[in-house]
Design a protein around this motif. Structure first.
Motif, PDB file in Angstrom:
ATOM      1  N   ARG A  95      -5.161 -49.363   4.056  1.00 22.77           N
ATOM      2  CA  ARG A  95      -3.754 -49.696   3.799  1.00 22.77           C
ATOM      3  C   ARG A  95      -3.541 -51.210   3.769  1.00 22.77           C
ATOM      4  NH1 ARG A  95       0.067 -45.727   4.043  1.00 22.77           N
ATOM      5  NH2 ARG A  95      -0.602 -43.691   4.843  1.00 22.77           N
ATOM      6  N   ASP A  96      -4.176 -51.899   4.696  1.00 19.82           N
ATOM      7  CA  ASP A  96      -4.026 -53.355   4.741  1.00 19.82           C
ATOM      8  C   ASP A  96      -4.635 -54.010   3.501  1.00 19.82           C
ATOM      9  OD1 ASP A  96      -2.777 -53.547   7.347  1.00 19.82           O
ATOM     10  OD2 ASP A  96      -4.708 -52.946   8.164  1.00 19.82           O
ATOM     11  N   ILE A  97      -5.770 -53.504   3.060  1.00 18.80           N
ATOM     12  CA  ILE A  97      -6.422 -54.038   1.858  1.00 18.80           C
ATOM     13  C   ILE A  97      -5.524 -53.844   0.644  1.00 18.80           C
ATOM     14  CG2 ILE A  97      -8.362 -53.701   0.276  1.00 18.80           C
ATOM     15  CD1 ILE A  97     -10.053 -52.950   2.770  1.00 18.80           C
ATOM     16  N   ILE A  98      -4.980 -52.636   0.511  1.00 20.76           N
ATOM     17  CA  ILE A  98      -4.128 -52.327  -0.642  1.00 20.76           C
ATOM     18  C   ILE A  98      -2.834 -53.128  -0.592  1.00 20.76           C
ATOM     19  CG2 ILE A  98      -2.755 -50.497  -1.731  1.00 20.76           C
ATOM     20  CD1 ILE A  98      -5.005 -48.552  -0.789  1.00 20.76           C
ATOM     21  N   ALA A  99      -2.199 -53.168   0.557  1.00 20.56           N
ATOM     22  CA  ALA A  99      -0.940 -53.906   0.700  1.00 20.56           C
ATOM     23  C   ALA A  99      -1.127 -55.373   0.328  1.00 20.56           C
ATOM     24  CB  ALA A  99      -0.419 -53.787   2.124  1.00 20.56           C
ATOM     25  N   GLN A 100      -2.223 -55.946   0.761  1.00 21.29           N
ATOM     26  CA  GLN A 100      -2.520 -57.337   0.438  1.00 21.29           C
ATOM     27  C   GLN A 100      -2.736 -57.517  -1.062  1.00 21.29           C
ATOM     28  OE1 GLN A 100      -5.668 -59.768   2.705  1.00 21.29           O
ATOM     29  NE2 GLN A 100      -6.783 -59.105   0.896  1.00 21.29           N
ATOM     30  N   VAL A 138       2.088 -48.066  -1.496  1.00 21.65           N
ATOM     31  CA  VAL A 138       0.821 -48.303  -0.781  1.00 21.65           C
ATOM     32  C   VAL A 138       0.245 -46.970  -0.325  1.00 21.65           C
ATOM     33  CG1 VAL A 138      -0.223 -49.323   1.284  1.00 21.65           C
ATOM     34  CG2 VAL A 138       1.410 -50.645  -0.081  1.00 21.65           C
ATOM     35  N   SER A 139       1.101 -46.073   0.139  1.00 21.26           N
ATOM     36  CA  SER A 139       0.637 -44.742   0.558  1.00 21.26           C
ATOM     37  C   SER A 139       0.049 -43.973  -0.616  1.00 21.26           C
ATOM     38  CB  SER A 139       1.790 -43.946   1.185  1.00 21.26           C
ATOM     39  OG  SER A 139       2.238 -44.566   2.367  1.00 21.26           O
ATOM     40  N   LEU A 140       0.700 -44.051  -1.776  1.00 21.12           N
ATOM     41  CA  LEU A 140       0.183 -43.373  -2.968  1.00 21.12           C
ATOM     42  C   LEU A 140      -1.196 -43.908  -3.346  1.00 21.12           C
ATOM     43  CD1 LEU A 140       3.351 -43.208  -5.279  1.00 21.12           C
ATOM     44  CD2 LEU A 140       2.090 -41.256  -4.355  1.00 21.12           C
ATOM     45  N   LEU A 141      -1.342 -45.223  -3.330  1.00 21.82           N
ATOM     46  CA  LEU A 141      -2.615 -45.838  -3.703  1.00 21.82           C
ATOM     47  C   LEU A 141      -3.688 -45.558  -2.657  1.00 21.82           C
ATOM     48  CD1 LEU A 141      -1.279 -49.267  -5.019  1.00 21.82           C
ATOM     49  CD2 LEU A 141      -2.209 -47.392  -6.389  1.00 21.82           C
ATOM     50  N   TYR A 142      -3.299 -45.549  -1.405  1.00 29.09           N
ATOM     51  CA  TYR A 142      -4.231 -45.268  -0.312  1.00 29.09           C
ATOM     52  C   TYR A 142      -4.864 -43.888  -0.487  1.00 29.09           C
ATOM     53  CZ  TYR A 142      -5.579 -44.650   4.673  1.00 29.09           C
ATOM     54  OH  TYR A 142      -6.245 -44.435   5.853  1.00 29.09           O
ATOM     55  N   GLU A 143      -4.043 -42.900  -0.801  1.00 33.69           N
ATOM     56  CA  GLU A 143      -4.543 -41.548  -1.032  1.00 33.69           C
ATOM     57  C   GLU A 143      -5.374 -41.482  -2.315  1.00 33.69           C
ATOM     58  OE1 GLU A 143      -5.450 -37.592  -1.198  1.00 33.69           O
ATOM     59  OE2 GLU A 143      -4.647 -38.668   0.538  1.00 33.69           O
ATOM     60  N   LYS A 144      -4.899 -42.112  -3.372  1.00 26.51           N
ATOM     61  CA  LYS A 144      -5.592 -42.045  -4.660  1.00 26.51           C
ATOM     62  C   LYS A 144      -6.978 -42.677  -4.596  1.00 26.51           C
ATOM     63  CE  LYS A 144      -5.341 -43.284  -9.546  1.00 26.51           C
ATOM     64  NZ  LYS A 144      -5.821 -41.948  -9.977  1.00 26.51           N
ATOM     65  N   LEU A 145      -7.091 -43.852  -3.989  1.00 28.20           N
ATOM     66  CA  LEU A 145      -8.382 -44.538  -3.929  1.00 28.20           C
ATOM     67  C   LEU A 145      -9.380 -43.744  -3.103  1.00 28.20           C
ATOM     68  CD1 LEU A 145      -9.319 -47.299  -5.170  1.00 28.20           C
ATOM     69  CD2 LEU A 145      -6.865 -46.882  -5.288  1.00 28.20           C
ATOM     70  N   TYR A 146      -8.896 -43.082  -2.059  1.00 27.86           N
ATOM     71  CA  TYR A 146      -9.830 -42.252  -1.298  1.00 27.86           C
ATOM     72  C   TYR A 146     -10.277 -41.059  -2.139  1.00 27.86           C
ATOM     73  CZ  TYR A 146     -12.351 -39.575   2.013  1.00 27.86           C
ATOM     74  OH  TYR A 146     -13.387 -38.875   2.606  1.00 27.86           O
ATOM     75  N   THR A 147      -9.309 -40.364  -2.732  1.00 28.30           N
ATOM     76  CA  THR A 147      -9.618 -39.157  -3.503  1.00 28.30           C
ATOM     77  C   THR A 147     -10.506 -39.458  -4.707  1.00 28.30           C
ATOM     78  OG1 THR A 147      -7.522 -38.151  -2.837  1.00 28.30           O
ATOM     79  CG2 THR A 147      -8.588 -37.250  -4.793  1.00 28.30           C
ATOM     80  N   ASP A 148     -10.202 -40.529  -5.411  1.00 32.58           N
ATOM     81  CA  ASP A 148     -10.895 -40.831  -6.668  1.00 32.58           C
ATOM     82  C   ASP A 148     -12.207 -41.571  -6.483  1.00 32.58           C
ATOM     83  OD1 ASP A 148      -8.708 -39.693  -7.808  1.00 32.58           O
ATOM     84  OD2 ASP A 148      -8.061 -41.442  -8.942  1.00 32.58           O
ATOM     85  N   PHE A 149     -12.419 -42.211  -5.330  1.00 31.22           N
ATOM     86  CA  PHE A 149     -13.591 -43.078  -5.213  1.00 31.22           C
ATOM     87  C   PHE A 149     -14.335 -42.932  -3.881  1.00 31.22           C
ATOM     88  CE2 PHE A 149     -15.566 -47.311  -4.481  1.00 31.22           C
ATOM     89  CZ  PHE A 149     -16.435 -47.306  -5.557  1.00 31.22           C
ATOM     90  N   ILE A 150     -13.641 -43.180  -2.776  1.00 25.97           N
ATOM     91  CA  ILE A 150     -14.319 -43.245  -1.485  1.00 25.97           C
ATOM     92  C   ILE A 150     -14.898 -41.894  -1.071  1.00 25.97           C
ATOM     93  CG2 ILE A 150     -14.085 -43.834   0.953  1.00 25.97           C
ATOM     94  CD1 ILE A 150     -13.694 -46.257  -0.755  1.00 25.97           C
ATOM     95  N   GLU A 151     -14.176 -40.805  -1.330  1.00 31.01           N
ATOM     96  CA  GLU A 151     -14.623 -39.496  -0.854  1.00 31.01           C
ATOM     97  C   GLU A 151     -15.987 -39.111  -1.419  1.00 31.01           C
ATOM     98  OE1 GLU A 151     -12.899 -35.062   0.099  1.00 31.01           O
ATOM     99  OE2 GLU A 151     -11.913 -36.216  -1.486  1.00 31.01           O
TER     100      GLU A 151
END
Length: 364
Positions: A105-110, A121-134
């Motif tokens: 969240r801090d990375i995205i917010a920045q 930020v919450s939308l992007l936080y979920e999307k980046l995990y789902t689309d990449f990190i997971e």
């Protein structure tokens, strides 16, 4: 005075990050890069070791040490008792997922210049995990996309090997000296890790850049088109976007699901065609694109008519005119450009003509 200077230096020195040495993987390479995106860690040195005494001196340790304790900045996932997953997901985390869960969240917010608790930020936080990190978490923990037993029971086999083009595999290859490196370029283990970390980190940043400055604004654009779709055509099957290059698929499926109360959308209310101009240039040609049955599918919900497929320009105009004469349906303005051989997309020189093609296709 000298003692004061030393004490001040120690107090203001950037926090040391620790990870294991030896063969590296995508998860810790990304975890280290993610930490360094934050001001606190931007100039942090990295220590690669498995020596517990040395790791104990590090401020933050990832992927080694047998301990997960965010209060102590310990982010390992190899202990038998570890079962932590990202919120609303089932995949066990790797060091990349752990660091992302706590610092994402801090990375995205920045990056997008928004407050940490902002809805976007919450939308992007979920999307980046789902689309990449997971996927990185799953790969590191040996979790397959599909249940191997179910695949075997169904008798399915891969048509070709794809492991060599997966990101984790590419990072793994970077454990070995680079034959294309410039003369004198360091090829020691730590230097190879640094290049691997930079490589996968830059991929993450590209994903974040696209999500924050293309995907997120597109949500508003697609939402407006979706909610006004019956003004475009009474069926609600056609939406018109004001410009091309809008990543619309995921948003469209989400809006359809929301309209169905969170369940799978009723087929009777699904959108079939998306229209948009090829460019921002005045007089640009227009595209008619069919909505796939799912985001990654090549199968369209309703492809353009078979008689149009693989036909271009004047020949396509002739086909459209002949069909109008035979059926008594309204003529389509001349200027048809093409329809792909598979019927998933077509084009016309004008917006009016593209809309007419979509309407005619609905009636087939």
């Amino acid at each position: 005075m000298a003692e004061d200077s030393v004490a001040k230096k120690l107090k203001t020195s950037p926090p040391v990050i620790g990870t294991h040495n030896g063969h590296f993987h995508a998860d810790e390479a990304l975890a280290v890069y993610l930490l360094r995106l934050l001001p606190t860690y931007s100039s942090s040195p990295l220590v690669r070791t498995r020596d517990p005494a040395v790791l104990a001196t590090c401020h933050t340790v990832v992927d080694v040490g047998g301990e997960y304790d965010p209060a102590k900045n310990r982010f390992d996932h190899h202990q038998r008792t570890f079962t932590t997953t990202f919120p609303n997901h089932n995949t066990r985390l790797s060091s990349a997922g752990l660091v992302y869960m706590h610092f994402g969240r801090d990375i995205i917010a920045q990056h997008v210049s928004l407050p940490r608790d902002h809805e976007d930020v919450s939308l992007l936080y979920e999307k980046l995990y789902t689309d990449f990190i997971e996927a990185i978490d799953a790969n590191d923990n040996g979790i397959s996309v599909y249940d191997p037993a179910a695949i075997s029971a169904a008798g399915l086999e891969k048509r070709f090997k794809d492991g060599g083009v997966q990101l984790s595999s590419l990072v793994g290859d970077m454990n070995f000296p680079d034959p294309t490196a410039s003369p004198g370029e360091p090829q020691d283990e730590d230097s190879l890790f640094a290049r691997a970390s930079s490589f996968i980190g830059h991929v993450f940043l590209r994903k974040l850049q696209h999500a924050g400055f293309s995907w997120l604004p597109a949500r508003t654009t697609v939402g407006a088109a979706y909610h006004s779709r019956t003004e475009t055509h009474p069926s609600g099957r056609i939406i018109i976007l004001p410009q091309g290059g809008v990543p619309w698929k995921e948003h469209l499926y989400n809006f359809e699901k929301e309209a169905s109360g969170g369940s799978e959308p009723d087929p009777a209310n699904q959108v079939y065609y998306v229209l948009y101009p090829e460019s921002a240039t005045e007089g640009s040609k227009w595209r008619v694109q069919c909505v796939p049955v799912s985001e990654g599918s090549f199968e369209s919900r309703k492809p353009l008519p078979e008689s149009w497929r693989g036909v271009r320009d004047e020949e396509l105009d002739s086909v459209l005119a002949a069909e109008a004469e035979r059926t008594g349906k309204p003529k389509i303005l001349e200027g048809a450009v093409f329809v792909h051989a598979s019927g998933f997309i077509g084009g016309h020189k004008t917006k009016k003509g593209a809309l007419a093609m979509a309407v005619r296709s609905l009636e087939e």
